[in-house]
Enzyme design. Structure first.
Site, PDB file in Angstrom:
ATOM      1  N   ASP A  95     -11.695   2.461  -2.182  1.00 18.44           N
ATOM      2  CA  ASP A  95     -12.926   1.738  -1.858  1.00 18.44           C
ATOM      3  C   ASP A  95     -12.963   1.198  -0.439  1.00 18.44           C
ATOM      4  O   ASP A  95     -13.608   0.188  -0.158  1.00 18.44           O
ATOM      5  CB  ASP A  95     -13.097   0.584  -2.858  1.00 18.44           C
ATOM      6  CG  ASP A  95     -11.858  -0.301  -2.910  1.00 18.44           C
ATOM      7  OD1 ASP A  95     -11.064  -0.252  -1.952  1.00 18.44           O
ATOM      8  OD2 ASP A  95     -11.694  -1.032  -3.889  1.00 18.44           O
ATOM      9  N   GLU A 117      -9.721   7.255  -8.245  1.00 15.84           N
ATOM     10  CA  GLU A 117      -9.838   5.821  -8.590  1.00 15.84           C
ATOM     11  C   GLU A 117     -11.329   5.441  -8.648  1.00 15.84           C
ATOM     12  O   GLU A 117     -11.783   4.459  -8.059  1.00 15.84           O
ATOM     13  CB  GLU A 117      -9.090   4.917  -7.615  1.00 15.84           C
ATOM     14  CG  GLU A 117      -8.834   3.524  -8.160  1.00 15.84           C
ATOM     15  CD  GLU A 117      -8.135   2.614  -7.159  1.00 15.84           C
ATOM     16  OE1 GLU A 117      -8.816   2.002  -6.335  1.00 15.84           O
ATOM     17  OE2 GLU A 117      -6.887   2.525  -7.218  1.00 15.84           O
ATOM     18  N   GLU A 131     -15.675  -3.896  -0.362  1.00 14.69           N
ATOM     19  CA  GLU A 131     -15.191  -2.792  -1.207  1.00 14.69           C
ATOM     20  C   GLU A 131     -16.115  -2.448  -2.362  1.00 14.69           C
ATOM     21  O   GLU A 131     -16.224  -1.279  -2.745  1.00 14.69           O
ATOM     22  CB  GLU A 131     -13.779  -3.099  -1.726  1.00 14.69           C
ATOM     23  CG  GLU A 131     -12.692  -3.087  -0.655  1.00 14.69           C
ATOM     24  CD  GLU A 131     -12.582  -4.384   0.125  1.00 14.69           C
ATOM     25  OE1 GLU A 131     -13.344  -5.347  -0.164  1.00 14.69           O
ATOM     26  OE2 GLU A 131     -11.749  -4.455   1.042  1.00 14.69           O
ATOM     27  N   HIS A 203      -4.863 -10.324   1.865  1.00 13.16           N
ATOM     28  CA  HIS A 203      -5.580  -9.708   2.982  1.00 13.16           C
ATOM     29  C   HIS A 203      -7.085  -9.612   2.801  1.00 13.16           C
ATOM     30  O   HIS A 203      -7.792  -9.132   3.687  1.00 13.16           O
ATOM     31  CB  HIS A 203      -5.031  -8.298   3.243  1.00 13.16           C
ATOM     32  CG  HIS A 203      -5.375  -7.310   2.166  1.00 13.16           C
ATOM     33  ND1 HIS A 203      -6.591  -6.669   2.124  1.00 13.16           N
ATOM     34  CD2 HIS A 203      -4.697  -6.888   1.095  1.00 13.16           C
ATOM     35  CE1 HIS A 203      -6.621  -5.872   1.069  1.00 13.16           C
ATOM     36  NE2 HIS A 203      -5.482  -5.992   0.422  1.00 13.16           N
ATOM     37  N   ARG A 205     -11.016  -9.805   2.802  1.00 12.94           N
ATOM     38  CA  ARG A 205     -11.950 -10.381   3.766  1.00 12.94           C
ATOM     39  C   ARG A 205     -12.666 -11.605   3.203  1.00 12.94           C
ATOM     40  O   ARG A 205     -12.942 -12.551   3.930  1.00 12.94           O
ATOM     41  CB  ARG A 205     -12.985  -9.347   4.202  1.00 12.94           C
ATOM     42  CG  ARG A 205     -12.452  -8.463   5.299  1.00 12.94           C
ATOM     43  CD  ARG A 205     -13.359  -7.320   5.651  1.00 12.94           C
ATOM     44  NE  ARG A 205     -12.561  -6.340   6.371  1.00 12.94           N
ATOM     45  CZ  ARG A 205     -12.646  -6.110   7.672  1.00 12.94           C
ATOM     46  NH1 ARG A 205     -13.509  -6.751   8.405  1.00 12.94           N
ATOM     47  NH2 ARG A 205     -11.868  -5.211   8.246  1.00 12.94           N
ATOM     48  N   HIS A 236       0.103  -9.219   6.225  1.00 12.96           N
ATOM     49  CA  HIS A 236      -0.806  -8.143   6.626  1.00 12.96           C
ATOM     50  C   HIS A 236      -1.156  -8.319   8.110  1.00 12.96           C
ATOM     51  O   HIS A 236      -1.375  -9.449   8.563  1.00 12.96           O
ATOM     52  CB  HIS A 236      -2.069  -8.239   5.745  1.00 12.96           C
ATOM     53  CG  HIS A 236      -2.959  -7.039   5.801  1.00 12.96           C
ATOM     54  ND1 HIS A 236      -3.748  -6.769   6.887  1.00 12.96           N
ATOM     55  CD2 HIS A 236      -3.185  -6.049   4.905  1.00 12.96           C
ATOM     56  CE1 HIS A 236      -4.432  -5.645   6.654  1.00 12.96           C
ATOM     57  NE2 HIS A 236      -4.105  -5.197   5.454  1.00 12.96           N
TER      58      HIS A 236
HETATM   59  C1  UD1 Z   1      -8.513  -2.515   4.715  1.00 17.35           C
HETATM   60  C2  UD1 Z   1      -9.645  -2.211   3.724  1.00 17.35           C
HETATM   61  C3  UD1 Z   1      -9.371  -2.893   2.386  1.00 17.35           C
HETATM   62  C4  UD1 Z   1      -7.982  -2.551   1.874  1.00 17.35           C
HETATM   63  C5  UD1 Z   1      -6.961  -2.883   2.936  1.00 17.35           C
HETATM   64  C6  UD1 Z   1      -5.589  -2.460   2.505  1.00 17.35           C
HETATM   65  C7  UD1 Z   1     -11.913  -1.922   4.560  1.00 17.35           C
HETATM   66  C8  UD1 Z   1     -13.121  -2.588   5.080  1.00 17.35           C
HETATM   67  N1  UD1 Z   1     -10.885  -2.736   4.261  1.00 17.35           N
HETATM   68  O1  UD1 Z   1      -8.549  -3.905   5.009  1.00 17.35           O
HETATM   69  O2  UD1 Z   1     -10.334  -2.465   1.437  1.00 17.35           O
HETATM   70  O3  UD1 Z   1      -7.748  -3.294   0.714  1.00 17.35           O
HETATM   71  O4  UD1 Z   1      -7.281  -2.175   4.146  1.00 17.35           O
HETATM   72  O5  UD1 Z   1      -4.611  -3.058   3.307  1.00 17.35           O
HETATM   73  O6  UD1 Z   1     -11.889  -0.723   4.446  1.00 17.35           O
HETATM   74  N2  UD1 Z   1      -4.157  -3.628  11.517  1.00 17.35           N
HETATM   75  C9  UD1 Z   1      -3.100  -3.283  12.326  1.00 17.35           C
HETATM   76  N3  UD1 Z   1      -2.270  -2.266  11.926  1.00 17.35           N
HETATM   77  C10 UD1 Z   1      -2.437  -1.597  10.767  1.00 17.35           C
HETATM   78  C11 UD1 Z   1      -3.506  -1.963   9.941  1.00 17.35           C
HETATM   79  C12 UD1 Z   1      -4.367  -2.963  10.335  1.00 17.35           C
HETATM   80  O7  UD1 Z   1      -2.906  -3.861  13.389  1.00 17.35           O
HETATM   81  O8  UD1 Z   1      -1.652  -0.684  10.456  1.00 17.35           O
HETATM   82  C13 UD1 Z   1      -5.074  -4.702  11.955  1.00 17.35           C
HETATM   83  C14 UD1 Z   1      -6.019  -4.231  13.085  1.00 17.35           C
HETATM   84  O9  UD1 Z   1      -6.248  -5.306  13.943  1.00 17.35           O
HETATM   85  C15 UD1 Z   1      -7.295  -3.879  12.317  1.00 17.35           C
HETATM   86  C16 UD1 Z   1      -7.282  -4.976  11.258  1.00 17.35           C
HETATM   87  O10 UD1 Z   1      -5.910  -5.104  10.870  1.00 17.35           O
HETATM   88  O11 UD1 Z   1      -8.453  -3.877  13.102  1.00 17.35           O
HETATM   89  C17 UD1 Z   1      -8.162  -4.750  10.073  1.00 17.35           C
HETATM   90  O12 UD1 Z   1      -8.001  -3.453   9.524  1.00 17.35           O
HETATM   91  P1  UD1 Z   1      -9.127  -2.876   8.513  1.00 17.35           P
HETATM   92  O13 UD1 Z   1      -8.680  -1.559   7.995  1.00 17.35           O
HETATM   93  O14 UD1 Z   1     -10.472  -2.941   9.147  1.00 17.35           O
HETATM   94  O15 UD1 Z   1      -9.179  -3.935   7.356  1.00 17.35           O
HETATM   95  P2  UD1 Z   1      -8.063  -4.468   6.406  1.00 17.35           P
HETATM   96  O16 UD1 Z   1      -8.258  -5.937   6.351  1.00 17.35           O
HETATM   97  O17 UD1 Z   1      -6.761  -3.928   6.775  1.00 17.35           O
HETATM   98  N1  UDP Z   2       2.597  -2.596   0.043  1.00 23.14           N
HETATM   99  C1  UDP Z   2       3.578  -2.163   0.931  1.00 23.14           C
HETATM  100  N2  UDP Z   2       4.102  -3.080   1.808  1.00 23.14           N
HETATM  101  C2  UDP Z   2       3.709  -4.375   1.855  1.00 23.14           C
HETATM  102  C3  UDP Z   2       2.687  -4.796   0.956  1.00 23.14           C
HETATM  103  C4  UDP Z   2       2.153  -3.877   0.075  1.00 23.14           C
HETATM  104  O1  UDP Z   2       3.980  -1.003   0.915  1.00 23.14           O
HETATM  105  O2  UDP Z   2       4.234  -5.146   2.671  1.00 23.14           O
HETATM  106  C5  UDP Z   2       2.001  -1.615  -0.877  1.00 23.14           C
HETATM  107  C6  UDP Z   2       1.953  -2.004  -2.346  1.00 23.14           C
HETATM  108  O3  UDP Z   2       3.089  -1.526  -3.036  1.00 23.14           O
HETATM  109  C7  UDP Z   2       0.675  -1.338  -2.845  1.00 23.14           C
HETATM  110  C8  UDP Z   2      -0.197  -1.237  -1.604  1.00 23.14           C
HETATM  111  O4  UDP Z   2       0.646  -1.485  -0.489  1.00 23.14           O
HETATM  112  O5  UDP Z   2       0.909  -0.023  -3.308  1.00 23.14           O
HETATM  113  C9  UDP Z   2      -1.302  -2.241  -1.662  1.00 23.14           C
HETATM  114  O6  UDP Z   2      -1.949  -2.272  -0.425  1.00 23.14           O
HETATM  115  P1  UDP Z   2      -2.887  -3.450   0.016  1.00 23.14           P
HETATM  116  O7  UDP Z   2      -2.555  -4.684  -0.727  1.00 23.14           O
HETATM  117  O8  UDP Z   2      -2.835  -3.504   1.514  1.00 23.14           O
HETATM  118  O9  UDP Z   2      -4.336  -2.913  -0.357  1.00 23.14           O
HETATM  119  P2  UDP Z   2      -5.200  -2.949  -1.710  1.00 23.14           P
HETATM  120  O10 UDP Z   2      -4.407  -2.349  -2.789  1.00 23.14           O
HETATM  121  O11 UDP Z   2      -5.579  -4.369  -1.956  1.00 23.14           O
HETATM  122  O12 UDP Z   2      -6.401  -2.151  -1.332  1.00 23.14           O
END
Ligand code: UD1
Ligand code: UDP
Length: 367
Positions: A95, A117, A131, A203, A205, A236
């Protein structure tokens, strides 16, 4: 049949990996992996664990990316690459903004799209944000709905999706988990084995700002009140989370803050954890399978199965509720053993096989 498997973020890569590895066994499929890299480091971490090298990498991530910019950039790049690649089938999981834009790009280009999913719903467009909207859009546009549970199938039926387009496959997260968790994995962190370990992740939003400050204050309070507890919190990298976590929790003698853990050490941390506090979707699915109680830092969930089974509890991003429920689990053996039961309502580890079979049947029809 040319199949493009797309993943943008950490959880998509974890849940897509078993599908990619399974489909690649089929020599009549040309399986290509498209990384949008909505997450950069966290996506790379997961693909490395599963020895998957993306064939195409859009390298989208920007620091603190906004949703409209991310969406627009993804759509433009996906349009370009899908027109070039001309796949017969595109698959995406979950999502995220990656998934919603992939579904939309496929719709515009009339490419059959399979949603893994499928059918998770809170029925509240604001929660989780964005999401719920992402999965509703992906659900409207999918040709195949691979629903993890009967309840997610029911949600799709409520939205008038034809029953013949829905398959209950289980969640591929359990396939991934089972592939790594048969043994106690090593965890290279200064864990104090004499203390009970609480694992924290957050994490979402909708929790940014005050709710997240409450979560951090509750985590600190639990550490302050329980000298026999150690807290491990892999933070995160989203700056909206990271800055607050380090500001409020760094330096506490019982709290280890660290960058996101690679998947294997994270599974190791879940295996060792006494209690998990999390707003993560994936963790709500994995922890019950490992027999670990989760207090969910959200007010609602699209994953009601573990709540109904009594092994996951919603506490919201609420200081009093987090502290109260966590203390109960720490103090009462009876309360703890009632929730620390190994149940796996999200799958049996064979979801990827089922998806493979369904796509093989489709390929046979097209031949
Ligand atoms: C995203 C997804 C969320 C999912 C989550 C899993 C959207 C809108 N959000 O949230 O549904 O649950 O991922 O973790 O699709 N960043 C880094 N390095 C990384 C990843 C992220 O620096 O490897 C930082 C960057 O500044 C980036 C910010 O995190 O811009 C946000 O990343 P983004 O994918 O937009 O949203 P998440 O909060 O990670
Ligand atoms: N996870 C990971 N390292 C971490 C935290 C989570 O590998 O430090 C894994 C966890 O086992 C799960 C997935 O990341 O499979 C969940 O991701 P996240 O919580 O970022 O996203 P969501 O599931 O909420 O979309």
């Amino acid at each position: 049949m040319k199949i493009i498997c797309v993943a943008g973020t950490r959880p998509e890569a974890i849940k897509m990996a078993p599908v990619i590895l399974e489909l690649k066994k089929n020599k009549s499929f040309d399986v290509r992996v498209l990384a949008t890299a909505q997450h950069r480091q966290m996506l790379d971490q997961v693909f490395a664990v599963f020895n998957i090298v993306p064939d195409i990498d859009l390298d989208i991530m920007q620091p603190n990316q906004s949703l409209p910019t991310l969406t627009a950039r993804l759509l433009l790049k996906l349009d370009e690459v899908l027109q070039l690649e001309k796949p017969d089938v595109v698959l995406a999981q979950g999502d995220t903004t990656t998934v919603m834009t992939v579904a939309l790009a496929c719709f515009y280009l009339r490419i059959p799209f399979g949603h893994i999913e499928a059918g998770l719903r809170t029925w509240d467009m604001e929660n989780p944000f964005p999401e719920e909207m992402n999965r509703v859009v992906a659900g409207r546009l999918a040709k195949w709905h691979f629903a993890p549970t009967e309840s997610s199938r029911g949600n799709l039926l409520k939205e008038n999706v034809s029953p013949e387009k829905i398959w209950v496959t289980g969640n591929t997260v359990i396939d991934a988990l089972q592939s790594v968790s048969a043994v106690q994995l090593p965890l290279d962190l200064p864990i104090d084995k004499s203390k009970r370990l609480i694992l924290v992740t957050a994490h979402r939003r909708e929790n940014f700002g005050l709710p997240y400050i409450e979560i951090c204050k509750a985590v600190k309070h639990i550490a302050d009140k329980n000298s026999d507890v150690q807290i491990l919190y892999p933070v995160h990298p989203n700056p909206n989370v990271k800055e607050t976590a380090y500001e409020l929790l760094d330096g506490h003698p019982q709290i280890i803050l660290c960058p996101p853990l690679d998947y294997l050490p994270f599974v190791a941390a879940m295996q060792r954890a006494h209690i998990i506090l999390s707003d993560s979707g994936g963790v709500q699915e994995e922890a019950p399978a490992l027999g670990k109680p989760v207090l969910v830092l959200r007010c609602e969930t699209e994953r009601p199965e573990a709540v109904d089974a009594g092994v996951v509890k919603l506490v919201g991003p609420n200081f009093d509720a987090i502290v109260k429920e966590c203390q109960l689990l720490l103090d009462s053996e009876e309360a703890y053993s009632a929730v620390a039961r190994g149940v796996s309502p999200y799958g049996d580890g064979k979801a990827a096989e089922r998806i493979h079979k369904i796509l093989s049947e489709y390929a046979a029809q097209c031949a």
